[in-house]
Design a protein around this motif. Structure first.
Motif, PDB file in Angstrom:
ATOM      1  N   GLU A   1      42.465  48.393  41.842  1.00  0.00           N
ATOM      2  CA  GLU A   1      41.415  48.458  40.840  1.00  0.00           C
ATOM      3  C   GLU A   1      40.185  47.672  41.286  1.00  0.00           C
ATOM      4  O   GLU A   1      39.053  48.121  41.148  1.00  0.00           O
ATOM      5  CB  GLU A   1      41.962  47.893  39.520  1.00  0.00           C
ATOM      6  CG  GLU A   1      40.903  47.631  38.498  1.00  0.00           C
ATOM      7  CD  GLU A   1      41.134  48.412  37.206  1.00  0.00           C
ATOM      8  OE1 GLU A   1      40.466  48.106  36.248  1.00  0.00           O
ATOM      9  OE2 GLU A   1      41.991  49.304  37.204  1.00  0.00           O
ATOM     10  N   VAL A   2      40.427  46.493  41.859  1.00  0.00           N
ATOM     11  CA  VAL A   2      39.326  45.645  42.327  1.00  0.00           C
ATOM     12  C   VAL A   2      38.537  46.380  43.413  1.00  0.00           C
ATOM     13  O   VAL A   2      37.307  46.387  43.426  1.00  0.00           O
ATOM     14  CB  VAL A   2      39.850  44.293  42.853  1.00  0.00           C
ATOM     15  CG1 VAL A   2      38.735  43.506  43.516  1.00  0.00           C
ATOM     16  CG2 VAL A   2      40.463  43.497  41.719  1.00  0.00           C
ATOM     17  N   VAL A   3      39.255  47.039  44.338  1.00  0.00           N
ATOM     18  CA  VAL A   3      38.584  47.744  45.431  1.00  0.00           C
ATOM     19  C   VAL A   3      37.745  48.907  44.878  1.00  0.00           C
ATOM     20  O   VAL A   3      36.624  49.146  45.325  1.00  0.00           O
ATOM     21  CB  VAL A   3      39.624  48.220  46.474  1.00  0.00           C
ATOM     22  CG1 VAL A   3      38.988  49.162  47.472  1.00  0.00           C
ATOM     23  CG2 VAL A   3      40.213  47.027  47.199  1.00  0.00           C
ATOM     24  N   LEU A   4      38.275  49.599  43.870  1.00  0.00           N
ATOM     25  CA  LEU A   4      37.501  50.686  43.252  1.00  0.00           C
ATOM     26  C   LEU A   4      36.243  50.145  42.591  1.00  0.00           C
ATOM     27  O   LEU A   4      35.164  50.727  42.696  1.00  0.00           O
ATOM     28  CB  LEU A   4      38.349  51.421  42.212  1.00  0.00           C
ATOM     29  CG  LEU A   4      39.348  52.430  42.763  1.00  0.00           C
ATOM     30  CD1 LEU A   4      40.228  52.969  41.641  1.00  0.00           C
ATOM     31  CD2 LEU A   4      38.626  53.576  43.462  1.00  0.00           C
ATOM     32  N   ARG A   5      36.385  49.017  41.919  1.00  0.00           N
ATOM     33  CA  ARG A   5      35.234  48.402  41.259  1.00  0.00           C
ATOM     34  C   ARG A   5      34.209  47.947  42.295  1.00  0.00           C
ATOM     35  O   ARG A   5      33.001  47.986  42.045  1.00  0.00           O
ATOM     36  CB  ARG A   5      35.670  47.205  40.397  1.00  0.00           C
ATOM     37  CG  ARG A   5      36.615  47.542  39.285  1.00  0.00           C
ATOM     38  CD  ARG A   5      35.945  48.410  38.229  1.00  0.00           C
ATOM     39  NE  ARG A   5      34.961  47.671  37.458  1.00  0.00           N
ATOM     40  CZ  ARG A   5      35.278  46.930  36.401  1.00  0.00           C
ATOM     41  NH1 ARG A   5      36.519  46.835  36.001  1.00  0.00           N
ATOM     42  NH2 ARG A   5      34.343  46.282  35.740  1.00  0.00           N
ATOM     43  N   LEU A   6      34.697  47.504  43.457  1.00  0.00           N
ATOM     44  CA  LEU A   6      33.779  47.077  44.518  1.00  0.00           C
ATOM     45  C   LEU A   6      32.921  48.247  44.982  1.00  0.00           C
ATOM     46  O   LEU A   6      31.739  48.097  45.242  1.00  0.00           O
ATOM     47  CB  LEU A   6      34.582  46.548  45.721  1.00  0.00           C
ATOM     48  CG  LEU A   6      34.957  45.079  45.669  1.00  0.00           C
ATOM     49  CD1 LEU A   6      35.848  44.748  46.844  1.00  0.00           C
ATOM     50  CD2 LEU A   6      33.713  44.218  45.678  1.00  0.00           C
TER      51      LEU A   6
ATOM     52  N   PRO B   1      26.828  52.276  44.306  1.00  0.00           N
ATOM     53  CA  PRO B   1      26.906  53.075  43.085  1.00  0.00           C
ATOM     54  C   PRO B   1      26.396  54.499  43.250  1.00  0.00           C
ATOM     55  O   PRO B   1      26.869  55.409  42.574  1.00  0.00           O
ATOM     56  CB  PRO B   1      26.055  52.290  42.079  1.00  0.00           C
ATOM     57  CG  PRO B   1      25.165  51.440  42.930  1.00  0.00           C
ATOM     58  CD  PRO B   1      25.939  51.126  44.165  1.00  0.00           C
ATOM     59  N   SER B   2      25.434  54.713  44.152  1.00  0.00           N
ATOM     60  CA  SER B   2      24.814  56.042  44.203  1.00  0.00           C
ATOM     61  C   SER B   2      25.273  56.840  45.425  1.00  0.00           C
ATOM     62  O   SER B   2      24.731  57.893  45.710  1.00  0.00           O
ATOM     63  CB  SER B   2      23.290  55.887  44.211  1.00  0.00           C
ATOM     64  OG  SER B   2      22.925  55.106  45.325  1.00  0.00           O
TER      65      SER B   2
ATOM     66  N   VAL C   1      35.356  51.441  49.767  1.00  0.00           N
ATOM     67  CA  VAL C   1      35.376  50.072  50.279  1.00  0.00           C
ATOM     68  C   VAL C   1      36.837  49.715  50.507  1.00  0.00           C
ATOM     69  O   VAL C   1      37.663  49.804  49.608  1.00  0.00           O
ATOM     70  CB  VAL C   1      34.738  49.102  49.261  1.00  0.00           C
ATOM     71  CG1 VAL C   1      34.893  47.668  49.733  1.00  0.00           C
ATOM     72  CG2 VAL C   1      33.273  49.451  49.067  1.00  0.00           C
ATOM     73  N   LEU C   2      37.183  49.367  51.740  1.00  0.00           N
ATOM     74  CA  LEU C   2      38.574  49.051  52.054  1.00  0.00           C
ATOM     75  C   LEU C   2      38.865  47.574  51.836  1.00  0.00           C
ATOM     76  O   LEU C   2      39.927  47.204  51.361  1.00  0.00           O
ATOM     77  CB  LEU C   2      38.880  49.446  53.504  1.00  0.00           C
ATOM     78  CG  LEU C   2      38.568  50.909  53.852  1.00  0.00           C
ATOM     79  CD1 LEU C   2      38.910  51.183  55.292  1.00  0.00           C
ATOM     80  CD2 LEU C   2      39.315  51.859  52.935  1.00  0.00           C
TER      81      LEU C   2
END
Ligand SMILES: [Zn+2]
Length: 200
Positions: free
Chosen positions: A3-8, A14-15, A21-22
């Motif tokens: 979840e943290v990696v997805l949020r990163l 964002p665009s 992000v690994l």
């Protein structure tokens, strides 16, 4: 953790589609962001045919906009693809990630535009000094080069034009000068004072 990696990804890119992000590694001076493109394949830049035949990959390290006063460098894995079109002149091509970097670019597009904006406001020497304060170490000549690479601004069509006359040959010949009222700059010089010239 996933979840943290997805949020990163949302936080950092964002665009930009199809980038994952690994991991993110932070030390005292620098943030390293390990990222890669996750599209299933890529379009050959020569013939436009889609390919998903990966032919290896390599790492690039473009600098990104600083974060929290630290320099940021991407560790970007870029894939090579084999073009499946037998009629195409290109056998192997490298994937592109629009909006993130350009070919052989040492900086991300957003760092380029940030430094160019600093350079436009402050020029080379002061621009490089401020960029260093912000965490993006860059030379004066690089700042100027990035400003130079900016597209030419579009000149808007004149909306209001003033008309005056000018004299040449010590007052023996008169012409017409057109002035953009808004920018106060001369727009055109007409060789005479005829209404037909002005109308055209
Ligand atoms: Zn091709």
């Amino acid at each position: 953790m996933e979840e943290v990696v997805l949020r990163l990804k949302e936080l950092l890119f964002p665009s930009i589609a199809d980038v994952a992000v690994l991991s993110v590694d932070v030390d005292i001076e620098i943030v390293r962001v390990d990222a890669q493109c996750i599209a299933d394949g890529a379009v050959c830049p020569v013939c436009g045919v889609w390919s998903n035949r990966v032919h290896g990959s390599y790492l690039r390290f473009p600098a990104d906009v600083p974060s929290g006063g630290r320099s940021v460098v991407l560790q970007l894995r870029v894939r090579r693809f084999t073009c499946g079109n037998s009629g195409c002149a290109r056998r192997i091509f490298v994937e592109r990630i629009p909006g993130l970097t350009r070919r052989h670019g040492q900086r991300t597009e957003r760092l380029r535009s940030t430094l160019a904006a600093v350079g436009l406001a402050l020029a080379g020497r002061a621009g490089a000094r401020i960029a260093r304060v912000l965490g993006a170490s860059v030379s004066r000549s690089t700042v100027l080069r990035l400003v130079d690479a900016l597209p030419e601004p579009e000149v808007p069509a004149q909306r209001v034009v003033g008309v005056d006359e000018y004299a040449t040959r010590k007052g023996r010949h008169y012409g017409t000068v057109l002035v953009d009222i808004e920018t106060r700059r001369p727009v055109d010089l007409l060789p005479d004072r005829e209404a037909s010239s002005l109308a055209s």
